[in-house]
Motif scaffolding. Structure first.
Motif, PDB file in Angstrom:
ATOM      1  N   GLN A  47      13.115  -8.892  10.806  1.00 15.74           N
ATOM      2  CA  GLN A  47      13.626  -9.849  11.786  1.00 15.74           C
ATOM      3  C   GLN A  47      15.075 -10.232  11.478  1.00 15.74           C
ATOM      4  O   GLN A  47      15.949 -10.182  12.345  1.00 15.74           O
ATOM      5  CB  GLN A  47      12.744 -11.093  11.791  1.00 15.74           C
ATOM      6  N   GLN A  48      15.343 -10.582  10.240  1.00 15.73           N
ATOM      7  CA  GLN A  48      16.693 -11.001   9.869  1.00 15.73           C
ATOM      8  C   GLN A  48      17.673  -9.823   9.863  1.00 15.73           C
ATOM      9  O   GLN A  48      18.824  -9.972  10.275  1.00 15.73           O
ATOM     10  CB  GLN A  48      16.680 -11.712   8.521  1.00 15.73           C
ATOM     11  N   THR A  49      17.234  -8.671   9.413  1.00 19.82           N
ATOM     12  CA  THR A  49      18.103  -7.496   9.382  1.00 19.82           C
ATOM     13  C   THR A  49      18.504  -7.078  10.788  1.00 19.82           C
ATOM     14  O   THR A  49      19.687  -6.853  11.070  1.00 19.82           O
ATOM     15  CB  THR A  49      17.406  -6.329   8.656  1.00 19.82           C
ATOM     16  N   LEU A  50      17.537  -6.975  11.675  1.00 21.29           N
ATOM     17  CA  LEU A  50      17.835  -6.522  13.034  1.00 21.29           C
ATOM     18  C   LEU A  50      18.584  -7.574  13.839  1.00 21.29           C
ATOM     19  O   LEU A  50      19.417  -7.235  14.682  1.00 21.29           O
ATOM     20  CB  LEU A  50      16.549  -6.068  13.725  1.00 21.29           C
ATOM     21  N   ASN A  51      18.350  -8.842  13.574  1.00 20.53           N
ATOM     22  CA  ASN A  51      19.148  -9.898  14.208  1.00 20.53           C
ATOM     23  C   ASN A  51      20.578  -9.885  13.683  1.00 20.53           C
ATOM     24  O   ASN A  51      21.517 -10.165  14.422  1.00 20.53           O
ATOM     25  CB  ASN A  51      18.508 -11.270  14.014  1.00 20.53           C
ATOM     26  N   HIS A  52      20.748  -9.535  12.409  1.00 20.90           N
ATOM     27  CA  HIS A  52      22.102  -9.422  11.855  1.00 20.90           C
ATOM     28  C   HIS A  52      22.882  -8.322  12.586  1.00 20.90           C
ATOM     29  O   HIS A  52      24.047  -8.516  12.954  1.00 20.90           O
ATOM     30  CB  HIS A  52      22.048  -9.142  10.352  1.00 20.90           C
ATOM     31  N   ILE A  53      22.242  -7.189  12.793  1.00 24.30           N
ATOM     32  CA  ILE A  53      22.886  -6.119  13.549  1.00 24.30           C
ATOM     33  C   ILE A  53      23.326  -6.652  14.912  1.00 24.30           C
ATOM     34  O   ILE A  53      24.463  -6.455  15.334  1.00 24.30           O
ATOM     35  CB  ILE A  53      21.943  -4.905  13.714  1.00 24.30           C
ATOM     36  N   TYR A  54      22.431  -7.350  15.570  1.00 23.64           N
ATOM     37  CA  TYR A  54      22.708  -7.870  16.908  1.00 23.64           C
ATOM     38  C   TYR A  54      23.884  -8.853  16.913  1.00 23.64           C
ATOM     39  O   TYR A  54      24.807  -8.706  17.725  1.00 23.64           O
ATOM     40  CB  TYR A  54      21.442  -8.524  17.469  1.00 23.64           C
ATOM     41  N   VAL A  55      23.889  -9.838  16.019  1.00 27.74           N
ATOM     42  CA  VAL A  55      24.960 -10.848  16.069  1.00 27.74           C
ATOM     43  C   VAL A  55      26.315 -10.256  15.670  1.00 27.74           C
ATOM     44  O   VAL A  55      27.344 -10.656  16.219  1.00 27.74           O
ATOM     45  CB  VAL A  55      24.635 -12.128  15.263  1.00 27.74           C
ATOM     46  N   ILE A  56      26.324  -9.306  14.754  1.00 28.86           N
ATOM     47  CA  ILE A  56      27.593  -8.674  14.390  1.00 28.86           C
ATOM     48  C   ILE A  56      28.074  -7.790  15.543  1.00 28.86           C
ATOM     49  O   ILE A  56      29.278  -7.712  15.820  1.00 28.86           O
ATOM     50  CB  ILE A  56      27.476  -7.902  13.065  1.00 28.86           C
ATOM     51  N   ASP A  57      27.154  -7.153  16.250  1.00 34.76           N
ATOM     52  CA  ASP A  57      27.536  -6.418  17.459  1.00 34.76           C
ATOM     53  C   ASP A  57      28.182  -7.361  18.465  1.00 34.76           C
ATOM     54  O   ASP A  57      29.212  -7.032  19.059  1.00 34.76           O
ATOM     55  CB  ASP A  57      26.320  -5.766  18.106  1.00 34.76           C
ATOM     56  N   ASP A  76      23.687 -18.974  15.139  1.00 30.19           N
ATOM     57  CA  ASP A  76      22.237 -18.881  14.970  1.00 30.19           C
ATOM     58  C   ASP A  76      21.993 -17.500  14.383  1.00 30.19           C
ATOM     59  O   ASP A  76      22.175 -16.496  15.060  1.00 30.19           O
ATOM     60  CB  ASP A  76      21.531 -19.039  16.313  1.00 30.19           C
ATOM     61  N   GLU A  77      21.608 -17.447  13.122  1.00 31.49           N
ATOM     62  CA  GLU A  77      21.435 -16.154  12.450  1.00 31.49           C
ATOM     63  C   GLU A  77      20.253 -15.349  12.981  1.00 31.49           C
ATOM     64  O   GLU A  77      20.194 -14.142  12.783  1.00 31.49           O
ATOM     65  CB  GLU A  77      21.310 -16.357  10.943  1.00 31.49           C
ATOM     66  N   VAL A  78      19.303 -16.023  13.627  1.00 32.70           N
ATOM     67  CA  VAL A  78      18.147 -15.336  14.204  1.00 32.70           C
ATOM     68  C   VAL A  78      17.979 -15.828  15.650  1.00 32.70           C
ATOM     69  O   VAL A  78      17.054 -16.570  15.964  1.00 32.70           O
ATOM     70  CB  VAL A  78      16.866 -15.575  13.372  1.00 32.70           C
TER      71      VAL A  78
END
Length: 187
Positions: A47-57, A76-78
């Protein structure tokens, strides 16, 4: 910059979206508990890894579009706690990145991008920023892939996008994404 280099960046943007599509489709087979469960990785869960990809995108795609979102992207990190929320959000930012790359020209590829870092403004060449973003994606998707291997869901193959012989296997996914081999590769 040679025109064929522009096509390479366009292909990388499609590869990026396809890999995210495959990985999130696999993660949809997890329960919400398994998706958020603590695992070994740079970030402690899928959850945190894939949300990190999303927010950095969000952060970098906004900058590539000329926006000024900056660090608010990860306030919001997640932002997407479930796969059901993350899939359409990631797909939307992937489409934006494809649009950015589809608009590239050789001159634009070598142009500068201003990145809002809140207290400073970073200036980066567009081609280098895109390479950084694609590498960031690969780096963290690899971690998520390894985490997924520790679940009951089989991790998907993510490295066959550029293999021409794999086109028949990709056809259904490309259709689902609204793409064709000809549109991606030209001709």
């Amino acid at each position: 910059m040679p025109a064929d280099l522009v096509q390479t960046y366009r292909a990388f943007a499609h590869n990026n979206a396809w890999a995210n599509h495959r990985l999130l489709a696999a993660c949809a087979g997890l329960s919400e508990v398994d998706f958020a469960a603590e695992r070994t990785g740079f970030f402690p869960s899928l959850q945190q890894t894939l949300n990190h990809i999303y927010v950095i995108d969000l952060f970098y795609v906004d900058a590539l579009e000329g926006g000024w979102l900056g660090p608010r992207a990860w306030a919001d990190e997640v932002p997407c706690p479930s796969v059901a929320e993350l899939r359409p959000a990631q797909r939307a930012v992937d489409r934006r990145l494809i649009a950015v790359c589809d608009a590239l020209t050789p001159d634009l590829l070598g142009s500068m991008v201003r990145i809002n870092r809140d207290t400073t403004v970073q200036t980066e060449r567009r081609d280098r920023l895109l390479m950084h973003l694609f590498q960031h994606q690969v780096h963290h998707r690899g971690q998520a892939h390894a985490m997924l291997a520790g679940t009951a869901v089989k991790p998907p193959q993510l490295d066959e996008f550029f293999a021409a012989g794999e086109a028949p296997l990709r056809a259904a996914e490309f259709a689902e994404l609204g793409w064709s081999e000809a549109a991606i590769w030209g001709g």
